[in-house]
Design an enzyme around this catalytic site. Structure first.
Site, PDB file in Angstrom:
ATOM      1  N   GLY A  82       0.661  -1.246  -0.214  1.00  0.00           N
ATOM      2  CA  GLY A  82      -0.104  -0.128   0.022  1.00  0.00           C
ATOM      3  C   GLY A  82       0.828   1.348  -0.064  1.00  0.00           C
ATOM      4  CB  CYS A  83       4.338   2.039   1.054  1.00  0.00           C
ATOM      5  SG  CYS A  83       4.111   2.471   2.760  1.00  0.00           S
ATOM      6  CB  VAL A  84       2.383   5.353  -3.624  1.00  0.00           C
ATOM      7  CG1 VAL A  84       1.240   4.510  -3.740  1.00  0.00           C
ATOM      8  CG2 VAL A  84       2.393   6.582  -2.798  1.00  0.00           C
TER       9      VAL A  84
END
Length: 104
Positions: free
Chosen positions: A102-104
């Site tokens: 979920g981290c960009v």
């Protein structure tokens, strides 16, 4: 995976610089990784790092910011103070773990 030199030793990293071999990590490397992103580690940083590494060992994936807050007992506001702007991503980087989902 690419190999780079951090703190005078070779480590395996992905294209974003996250370690791909968590066993290559140790506390000296964490200090060097933190310095690269402008963070000087203190006791509160180590509490978060140790939670992340222990949780990763138990669950096989890097904990999200929410998990660190709920299961690790470290308030979100504190995480943002310790690892400014992108705490989950920076914490995983310093802990020598893959970027959380979920981290960009």
């Amino acid at each position: 995976m690419p190999v780079t030199t951090i703190d005078s030793r070779p480590v395996h990293v992905d294209q974003e610089g996250f370690l791909t071999e968590p066993d290559e990590w140790d506390e000296d490397l964490a200090t060097a990784l933190a310095a690269q992103i402008g963070i000087t580690l203190g006791d509160d940083h180590w509490k978060a790092i140790r939670f992340l590494r222990n949780d990763f060992a138990a669950r096989g994936e890097t904990p999200t910011l929410r998990r660190v807050t709920v299961a690790g007992g470290i308030p979100t506001k504190e995480l943002f103070a310790l690892f400014p702007q992108k705490p989950a991503k920076k914490l995983a980087y310093v802990a020598g773990l893959p970027k959380p989902r979920g981290c960009v």
